[in-house]
Motif scaffolding. Structure first.
Motif, PDB file in Angstrom:
ATOM      1  N   PRO A   1     -20.559   5.059  12.387  1.00 27.10           N
ATOM      2  CA  PRO A   1     -19.284   5.305  11.703  1.00 27.10           C
ATOM      3  C   PRO A   1     -19.345   4.842  10.252  1.00 27.10           C
ATOM      4  O   PRO A   1     -19.987   3.845   9.950  1.00 27.10           O
TER       5      PRO A   1
ATOM      6  N   THR B   1      -3.030  12.153  11.724  1.00 34.09           N
ATOM      7  CA  THR B   1      -3.415  10.997  12.521  1.00 34.09           C
ATOM      8  C   THR B   1      -4.153   9.930  11.706  1.00 34.09           C
ATOM      9  O   THR B   1      -5.100   9.325  12.172  1.00 34.09           O
ATOM     10  N   GLY B   2      -3.699   9.759  10.481  1.00 31.15           N
ATOM     11  CA  GLY B   2      -4.220   8.654   9.697  1.00 31.15           C
ATOM     12  C   GLY B   2      -5.608   8.859   9.106  1.00 31.15           C
ATOM     13  O   GLY B   2      -6.257   7.892   8.734  1.00 31.15           O
ATOM     14  N   LEU B   3      -6.034  10.098   9.048  1.00 31.92           N
ATOM     15  CA  LEU B   3      -7.337  10.337   8.404  1.00 31.92           C
ATOM     16  C   LEU B   3      -7.163  11.386   7.316  1.00 31.92           C
ATOM     17  O   LEU B   3      -6.381  12.325   7.464  1.00 31.92           O
TER      18      LEU B   3
ATOM     19  N   GLY C   1     -13.894   2.833  10.526  1.00 32.42           N
ATOM     20  CA  GLY C   1     -13.182   3.939   9.892  1.00 32.42           C
ATOM     21  C   GLY C   1     -11.978   4.404  10.684  1.00 32.42           C
ATOM     22  O   GLY C   1     -11.541   5.541  10.529  1.00 32.42           O
TER      23      GLY C   1
ATOM     24  N   GLY D   1     -16.725   3.996   8.141  1.00 33.63           N
ATOM     25  CA  GLY D   1     -15.818   2.926   7.729  1.00 33.63           C
ATOM     26  C   GLY D   1     -15.385   3.087   6.286  1.00 33.63           C
ATOM     27  O   GLY D   1     -15.371   4.204   5.755  1.00 33.63           O
ATOM     28  N   LEU D   2     -15.067   1.974   5.647  1.00 38.06           N
ATOM     29  CA  LEU D   2     -14.656   2.036   4.244  1.00 38.06           C
ATOM     30  C   LEU D   2     -15.849   1.833   3.315  1.00 38.06           C
ATOM     31  O   LEU D   2     -15.702   1.821   2.098  1.00 38.06           O
TER      32      LEU D   2
ATOM     33  N   ASP E   1     -14.192  11.276   6.742  1.00 37.48           N
ATOM     34  CA  ASP E   1     -12.789  11.004   7.030  1.00 37.48           C
ATOM     35  C   ASP E   1     -12.420   9.630   6.509  1.00 37.48           C
ATOM     36  O   ASP E   1     -12.997   8.627   6.918  1.00 37.48           O
TER      37      ASP E   1
ATOM     38  N   LEU F   1     -15.349   3.289  -0.373  1.00 32.08           N
ATOM     39  CA  LEU F   1     -14.236   4.234  -0.469  1.00 32.08           C
ATOM     40  C   LEU F   1     -13.061   3.584  -1.181  1.00 32.08           C
ATOM     41  O   LEU F   1     -12.781   2.409  -0.969  1.00 32.08           O
TER      42      LEU F   1
ATOM     43  N   TYR G   1       0.854  -1.196   0.000  1.00 32.93           N
ATOM     44  CA  TYR G   1       0.000   0.000   0.000  1.00 32.93           C
ATOM     45  C   TYR G   1       0.886   1.240   0.000  1.00 32.93           C
ATOM     46  O   TYR G   1       0.708   2.163  -0.801  1.00 32.93           O
TER      47      TYR G   1
ATOM     48  N   LEU H   1      -6.886   5.949  -0.263  1.00 37.14           N
ATOM     49  CA  LEU H   1      -6.223   7.210  -0.571  1.00 37.14           C
ATOM     50  C   LEU H   1      -4.749   7.076  -0.200  1.00 37.14           C
ATOM     51  O   LEU H   1      -4.385   6.229   0.623  1.00 37.14           O
TER      52      LEU H   1
ATOM     53  N   PRO I   1      -9.838   6.673   6.395  1.00 34.66           N
ATOM     54  CA  PRO I   1      -8.639   6.201   7.080  1.00 34.66           C
ATOM     55  C   PRO I   1      -7.539   5.870   6.071  1.00 34.66           C
ATOM     56  O   PRO I   1      -7.799   5.201   5.075  1.00 34.66           O
ATOM     57  N   VAL I   2      -6.355   6.406   6.333  1.00 33.71           N
ATOM     58  CA  VAL I   2      -5.209   6.096   5.477  1.00 33.71           C
ATOM     59  C   VAL I   2      -4.032   5.730   6.370  1.00 33.71           C
ATOM     60  O   VAL I   2      -4.070   5.931   7.585  1.00 33.71           O
TER      61      VAL I   2
ATOM     62  N   GLU J   1     -12.346  -1.242   8.496  1.00 32.55           N
ATOM     63  CA  GLU J   1     -13.381  -1.395   7.477  1.00 32.55           C
ATOM     64  C   GLU J   1     -14.727  -0.836   7.936  1.00 32.55           C
ATOM     65  O   GLU J   1     -15.445  -0.227   7.159  1.00 32.55           O
TER      66      GLU J   1
END
Lengths: 426, 513
Positions: free
Chosen positions: B280, B396-398, A379, B282-283, B458, B386, A270, B389, B460-461, A376
């Protein structure tokens, strides 16, 4: 319980009943719930079959990444009514057939009494995970029957059939090419029942060794497998052109695999595939080296002559463990070899080790699934350390188990009782 | 240059013609509370070289921009589009449209992710034969303001020291929506700016005067009236051709219209919709549209409720997921009528060159036969996914990403289709209109005014600040793994070798004996 395993009829009836119940339950869930029992892949296959029935290419369906033969196999799913389940029934029958072949191999090559053989075959036959995967419509069950038939035909000395099956298996799912290495290595004069037995302990010259290596069985296997593979690919390329090669083969070589999965490489892939990641080494290009070295060179050379079925387990285990992408379906690839290995394994002989191995194997997945759930569904950015650490932990657990398998295999003497050519026992 | 300025008075009771004044070469009005449309028609010869060269590469170009603020609509200006910048484009045959993207970036800002029509635009589906003239490709991007457009006009189009031009250009910055239309048949560029209200004082006090010989300005001050025919809109008021007319001429007219406001209902609250992401997210975020259930009655029995989504590439719809009737019904969806654009189910965002995708969905409504009115909200969920990204720093990972509210409308069958184009205020090329047949009327559901028409989510990355060890950590784990397996294999091979030598020694020993 003892009685249950004393008859093949009861075990197979139970295996069939398990799948029938799951199929019926699945059709109810599909009919009445918006959450489907049927696997998403099954809709991919059946859509592809529908495209074929309209004279179009199966690759008209997005994410169809298989040989067109798969769509042809389940062609009846395009017929109206309950024919839609035809594919699942076919996959479930594949499961049962694979279980039957496992039993045959245990009985003939393993010289196992029936009840013991049935117990070990039940690892596959009565495994709810196996039954669920095929009745949900995943094609892995079909692969199970092809690979177990390959193993059976090799052990039974039917090299032409074995060659065809090997070629077909590689055409179907690529990864069975790793078995070519172990089978070829295993097929020395000792293991070939029909070959002339020249007993000589004297050291041969290099030339004689090379000449000795090229025995009729190996040549037959090579020719028939290459021929089958080429004919199938040629025919599919002729019929479906470039998209066939692109989706069935090249896709698997060029895919990025950036989405989270069990593979230890995942987070790194990734990172490296994204524009913001700075890769100091192109690791994804190197990742296949340890994987292929272990599964096609080191493990076959060191172990194949000792015990072919268990070597194939070790190969598959190494291949899946070191793969750049790994999902739980891949576990099915090695589960089918467990019945051959477990009877003599430390995992059963020392229950403590076995239980620890089983618990750690499950725990590794539980940790990962928990992190996957956080990412997942909640989030939460759980890529580091969560997902990465749990995939590395799972990887190391697998490595440890692979080490046990290798040590167990190493302590087996080249045993004549695994000899093939005992067709009359079958 | 021709200009047409139309004011639609919000409250006819507060308006009287004394507020309008006509002079020799100008027209003025004093504190008129109205919506305003300003339409400028340029012939190609009036345009600077730069624009002329781009337009010559276009067979058709329609640019739509809408503000992120909800606004109250008034007939005939009732059609909606998602906030942001939309471009609908058909290239001129045999010409490579290499100037379009650079020019759009120059006009609307460098942040526009437009590489070339081939890479960045998506093809529009052709569902209806009649709109064969509608554009072939589509571009979209969120664009909160038109500041760059204003600057561009002031610096590149207005003559230097023409303060009138500069001031006029700056008013575009407060427009509710702005349309640009060009096609080779009319050979003219039409700029259409709309203000739902006067932006600062709430009512218009301004003077409109002729600038140049040969220019024409037509001013209408109108109030909306109830039309006799359901498919018509009717207006009355005053029209003035500046420089020709000595006083406002009273007028009354009606015409069939494509776009309609919702019929007024006395019993239920006005129908609006609010958009949100289920938390939430999520993805696999679920975009929720909520309506007051009691107001969801179709204007006519031929009507069906639709939503048209414009999704930036980070979000996508899985069309296969939306094919199961039970699943659709559980979300109050009827079916996915159209989807186009970046719909790859596996690609991460950074390999998607297209701007995103557009989808048209038919929505379910509460059962109508019940005599008891429905209470509460009617919720429709649209399952989205999603894309990954790129990893980022310091967040902070978002990674925040924004998506515009979709538009919602009833699509109804009309008796007359062809006559809709006689509507002087007709608005087409909105993305969804071309997906319907010619005899379609749209009753637009206005978005609820609850703080903007953009939803943020947001994503998550991977957090690069915490990922320093991933590379060497992975390498270490794999090396350790390979070493362990090789060690185990080595032990096996070594003990085999030892056994073999022992065995052969024994044999040789036996032979010697």
């Amino acid at each position: 319980m003892v009685q249950f395993f004393s008859s093949a009829g009861t075990v197979f009836s139970a295996a069939i009943a398990l799948r029938v119940v799951l199929l019926i339950y699945g059709s109810f869930q599909d009919a009445f719930s918006p959450m489907k029992y049927t696997d998403i892949d099954y809709f991919v296959f059946t859509d592809a079959a529908r495209f074929i029935s309209r004279g179009r290419s199966p690759y008209a369906r997005d994410t169809y990444r298989y040989t067109p033969l798969l769509a042809w196999f389940i062609y009846p799913t395009t017929w109206p009514g309950s024919w839609f389940s035809f594919g699942k029934i076919l996959f479930a029958l594949g499961d049962i057939a694979a279980g039957w072949l496992i039993l045959l191999i245990l009985r003939s090559s393993g010289k196992m009494p029936l009840d013991r053989a049935l117990k070990f075959a039940s690892i596959w036959l009565l495994n709810p995970m196996v039954a669920q995967i095929s009745t949900r419509g995943s094609s892995e069950g079909l692969l199970g029957v092809i690979v177990s038939a390959l193993l059976w035909s090799v052990l039974a000395g039917r090299m032409r059939l074995a060659g065809c099956l090997l070629g077909f298996a590689v055409h179907f799912k690529i990864y069975p090419f790793i078995y070519a290495a172990s089978i070829i290595w295993w097929l020395d004069d000792e293991n070939v029942p029909t070959g002339p037995k020249k007993k000589s302990t004297q050291s041969k010259t290099m030339y004689e060794q090379v000449l000795g290596f090229v025995n009729p069985s190996r040549v037959t296997l090579a020719i028939y497998s290459l021929l089958t593979f080429s004919v199938l690919n040629g025919a599919m390329y002729y019929a479906y052109g470039w998209p066939f090669l692109q989706h069935s083969y090249f896709h698997h070589l060029t895919r990025i695999d950036h989405r989270h999965n069990f593979s230890p490489y995942n987070t790194l892939l990734y990172l490296n595939s994204s524009p913001t990641g700075h890769a100091s080494i192109k690791l994804e290009a190197w990742a296949f080296i340890p994987q292929l070295f272990l599964s096609t060179v080191a493990i076959p050379l060191a172990l194949a002559k000792k015990d072919l079925p268990s070597t194939m387990l070790a190969q598959t285990f190494a291949f899946v463990t070191f793969n750049k992408v790994c999902t739980s379906q891949y576990f099915l690839w090695y589960i089918m070899f467990l019945p051959f290995y477990l009877p003599t394994s430390t995992l059963l002989q020392k229950p403590a080790t076995g239980i620890v191995a089983g618990v750690l194997w499950v725990l590794g997945q539980v940790f990962w699934l928990h992190q996957g759930y956080r990412l997942e569904f909640l989030g939460i950015s759980s890529f580091v350390p969560g997902l990465w650490a749990s995939s590395v932990f799972f990887f190391l657990v697998n490595i440890w188990i692979l080490g046990i398998i290798i040590t167990d295999l190493g302590s087996t003497r080249k045993s004549k009782n695994m000899l093939a050519g005992t067709r009359k026992d079958i | 240059m021709r200009q047409r300025i139309t004011y639609i008075v919000h409250d006819p009771d507060e308006f009287n013609p004394d507020k309008l004044h006509v002079f020799d070469d100008s027209f003025s009005l004093v504190s008129v509370d109205a919506a305003k449309e300003h339409r400028l028609t340029f012939s190609l010869s009036e345009l600077p070289q730069e624009l002329y060269r781009v337009l010559r590469q276009c067979h058709e170009l329609h640019i739509r921009w809408a503000s992120e603020q909800a606004y109250s609509t008034i007939p005939p200006f009732v059609s909606h589009i998602s906030p942001g910048l939309h471009a609908f484009f058909t290239p001129q045959k045999d010409r490579s449209p290499d100037l379009l993207c650079p020019t759009l970036k120059k006009i609307f800002g460098d942040s526009l992710e437009c590489q070339s029509p081939k890479e960045s635009f998506v093809n529009m589906p052709v569902l209806s034969g009649r709109f064969s003239s509608s554009s072939t490709s589509q571009f979209y991007q969120l664009l909160p303001s038109l500041d760059d457009l204003v600057t561009y006009i002031q610096q590149s189009l207005c003559p230097k020291s023409d303060f009138n031009c500069q001031a006029k250009a700056s008013t575009l910055g407060s427009a509710t929506y702005v349309d640009f239309d060009y096609d080779t048949i009319s050979h003219a560029l039409i700029l259409n700016a709309f203000w739902a209200r006067e932006p600062s004082e709430g009512s218009w006090t301004e003077s409109i005067s002729l600038q140049k010989e040969g220019d024409t300005i037509e001013v209408g001050v109108l109030t909306s009236e109830k039309a006799v025919d359901n498919e018509d809109l009717a207006f009355s008021g005053f029209l003035t051709v500046v420089g020709e007319d000595a006083k406002p001429k009273p007028t009354r007219f009606h015409f069939p219209s494509r776009h309609h406001p919702l019929p007024k209902s006395a019993s239920s609250p006005p129908l609006t919709y609010a958009t949100s992401f289920k938390q939430p997210a999520g993805l696999h975020p679920s975009l929720t549209l909520s309506f007051p259930a009691s107001s969801l009655t179709p204007p006519d029995e031929t009507c069906a409720l639709h939503t048209y989504l414009t999704l930036p590439s980070v979000l996508f719809i899985d069309k296969y997921q939306l094919s199961d009737p039970l699943f659709l019904a559980s979300l109050n969806l009827v079916f996915l009528r159209s989807i186009s654009g970046a719909t790859d189910l596996e690609a991460p965002d950074w390999v998607v060159s297209q701007w995103g995708s557009a989808a048209l969905l038919e929505l379910a409504i509460p059962p109508q036969h019940d005599s008891a009115p429905q209470d509460g909200d009617w919720e429709v969920s649209i399952p989205l996914h999603l894309r990954y990204l790129p990893p980022n720093h310091n967040k902070t990972g978002l990674e925040s990403s924004a998506t515009p509210w979709p538009v919602v409308f009833w699509a109804c069958r009309a008796e007359e289709g062809s006559k809709m184009t006689v509507n002087p205020f007709d608005r087409v090329n909105l993305g969804y209109d071309g997906l319907f047949g010619p005899k379609t009327m749209f009753y637009h559901v206005p978005p609820a005014d609850v703080g903007g028409l953009v939803e943020r989510i947001d994503v998550p990355v991977l957090d690069l600040d915490r990922a320093g060890y991933v590379e060497w950590g992975t390498v270490a784990a794999v090396v350790l793994g390979v070493a362990w397996v090789c060690w185990k294999l080595g032990v096996v091979v070594w003990s085999d070798y030892k056994k073999d030598t022992v065995a052969s020694r024994e044999k040789e020993g036996k032979k010697k004996q």
